[in-house]
Write an enzyme that holds these catalytic residues in place. Structure first.
Site, PDB file in Angstrom:
ATOM      1  N   TYR A 281      13.570  51.059   7.883  1.00 39.78           N
ATOM      2  CA  TYR A 281      14.366  51.022   9.122  1.00 39.78           C
ATOM      3  C   TYR A 281      15.597  51.381   8.590  1.00 39.78           C
ATOM      4  CZ  TYR A 281      15.358  50.081  14.150  1.00 39.78           C
ATOM      5  OH  TYR A 281      15.944  50.466  15.254  1.00 39.78           O
ATOM      6  N   TYR A 331      16.824  58.916  15.798  1.00 35.93           N
ATOM      7  CA  TYR A 331      16.679  57.817  16.348  1.00 35.93           C
ATOM      8  C   TYR A 331      15.432  57.525  17.384  1.00 35.93           C
ATOM      9  CZ  TYR A 331      17.959  52.911  17.846  1.00 35.93           C
ATOM     10  OH  TYR A 331      18.094  51.786  18.181  1.00 35.93           O
TER      11      TYR A 331
END
Ligand SMILES: [Zn+2]
Lengths: 381, 145
Positions: A281, A331
């Protein structure tokens, strides 16, 4: 519980764009239809739906309706950012294993009305944020730049080290036609990037886009008869400290992963060295740095060298974010990491294919909150 | 439709709650008071009605507001309403002297932002917050004697 009694059988997504001009509901419906089609299923097979969001309107109720369902059984809208993606996936697997649903769709959608990097309107702020938001400290890049600064102080890590992470991701995105940012990135260009919030430059921040991702899960038994080789969740773990308040986390040179990594490796009997792929992440470059260390890929302070030496790319120890991650693919709040893991483990990634990919770590979250999941091509015996 | 000039909007205003009211009442009087257990003496920030260690009632007590910068940022790009024309500015997480781990976050003032360092000794000062009746603690360096 043996998570691998469930499997991911379909993946779908929309294009990732800067501004789609479309609603979240429409984007989500497109990604879900694509994922069901990929699995060889239809909307009428779906009896479970879940997503995570921070209150945006494309809820499982509205989205299930939009794809043609007159009713939906198991449905959960988790109030969360990227910190709980692994949890949402594990919950979907658990719903199948415990018989609460047979076919579950997991999705995340972001449209142009949802942006996290800036606060432009007049606001009143309660909760923990009431104390510092009035001083111009209110958005995630600020919270995590604090952490990066602390790491630099304690371990001597540098902006060049953060740059090595951004450059590695971008090099992977160059070959990914789905990625939003595909111009090659050099250290020189990285360092010329404008400051956002020191020690973060523009290339240290996720690239916010419009788009949607969806994954379809069902039981391992049913998965065997579907169109693609199933991908199995092998194990998952969650952990949050400091009440989820970033400024209060005792040692900002480590993240939630300090709690989650030992838990995950103990549950799966695996370790960092077993991973072929690591979808880390990467809301910020520093998130990769701290969590990569915590998961045991290298020692504290060594991430810069690790990346510069080519150990985090094809031909190295583990391929980190082969899609380009949130920094360069876009994103999608981390659900695109799960899409990529499945894509790679099915060995459908074409020029970007990681050779002999068997196991992938996918992490979710930053700072005090997060989780992780391991996916495999084979079901553990 | 009228055009809104976002740069003229005030900073985010706090929404006090039952637990934090004592903090904001104190700053309104130009004082820094933090939440403390009436039994075991543990300090809490953010404030709680009852101690998270021993569950006894808490009360607000004055603190010196001196501490050490644990970490900090320099905001260069406008990101938060009310501060678009204030960049660059520094914000620090300050570990207060009262207790390890007792932290307060605020802007660092009265110093060139390039001089801000982890480990720097600072003291809180109460300043008015634009756009309302609230006052907030900011941090200024103190000379080390
Ligand atoms: Zn107590």
């Amino acid at each position: 519980m043996d998570l691998s009694a469930s499997a991911i059988v379909g993946i779908g997504r929309t294009a990732y764009t800067r501004k789609s001009g479309r609603t979240g509901i429409s984007l989500a419906a497109e990604a879900i239809r694509a994922a069901l089609d990929d699995a060889g299923l239809s909307p009428s097979d779906v009896d479970g739906m879940t997503c995570f969001s921070t209150g945006d309107p494309a809820s499982p109720l509205r989205v299930s309706h939009a794809i043609g369902l007159d009713e939906i059984g198991w449905n959960v809208n988790t109030y969360a950012g990227g910190n709980q993606v692994a949890l949402v996936m594990a919950n979907a697997a658990s719903a199948i294993i415990t018989g609460q649903a047979e076919v579950v769709v997991v999705y995340r959608v972001l449209d142009s009305n949802v942006r996290y990097g800036k606060v432009t309107g007049a606001v009143e702020v309660g909760g923990f944020e009431q104390f510092a938001a009035p001083q111009g400290y209110m958005v995630p890049p600020q919270w995590f730049a604090m952490w990066a600064q602390r790491h630099q102080h304690v371990y001597g890590s540098t902006c060049e080290d953060l740059g090595a992470i951004a450059i590695n991701n971008r090099a992977h995105a160059v070959a990914n036609e789905h990625a939003i940012a595909r111009d090659p990135l050099t250290l020189e260009t990285y360092l010329e990037g404008r400051w956002i919030v020191e020690p973060f430059r523009v290339f240290d921040l996720a690239y916010e886009v419009d788009g949607a991702v969806a994954l379809v899960l069902t039981s391992a038994d049913r998965a065997k008869d579907l169109r693609h080789p199933p991908v199995y969740p092998i194990g998952a773990a969650e952990g949050t400290g400091a009440g989820g308040m970033p400024d209060l986390w005792s040692d900002q040179t480590s993240m939630y992963s300090r709690i989650v990594a030992p838990r995950l490796w103990a549950r799966t009997g695996l370790s960092a060295a077993d991973m072929d792929i690591a979808c880390m992440y990467d809301c910020f470059t520093y998130t990769v740095m701290a969590t990569f260390e915590d998961f045991g890929f290298c020692d504290k302070g060594e991430v810069g060298d690790y990346f510069r030496e080519g150990r985090a790319t094809y031909g190295g120890d583990v391929v980190v974010n082969p899609h380009g991650g949130l920094l360069s693919e876009g994103y999608l709040h981390g659900l695109n990491h799960h899409y990529e893991a499945v894509h790679q483990l099915r060995r459908e990634a074409g020029v970007r294919q990681v050779d002999d990919a068997e196991l992938a770590l996918v992490t979710a979250g930053a700072g005090p909150y997060g989780g992780a999941i391991v996916y495999g091509r084979e079901r553990p015996s | 439709m009228t055009t809104v000039d976002w740069s003229q909007l005030p900073p985010p205003q706090p929404l006090p709650d039952a637990d934090s009211a004592g903090f904001w009442q104190a700053t309104a009087n130009g004082e820094l008071r933090l939440c403390r257990c009436t039994n075991c003496g543990h300090w809490h920030h953010p404030p709680l009605e009852h101690c998270r260690r021993c569950a006894a009632p808490t009360a607000f007590e004055p603190v010196t507001g001196t501490g050490t910068i644990y970490t900090f940022i320099v905001q260069r790009q406008p990101a938060v309403v009310g501060y678009f024309d204030q960049v660059p500015y520094a914000v620090a997480i300050v570990e207060l002297d009262q207790q390890p781990g007792l932290r307060l976050t605020g802007r660092v003032v009265d110093v060139d932002i390039d001089e801000v360092r982890i480990g720097m000794r600072v003291a809180a000062r109460i300043e008015p917050l634009r756009g309302g009746e609230f006052q907030v603690p900011v941090f200024a360096p103190v000379a080390v004697v």
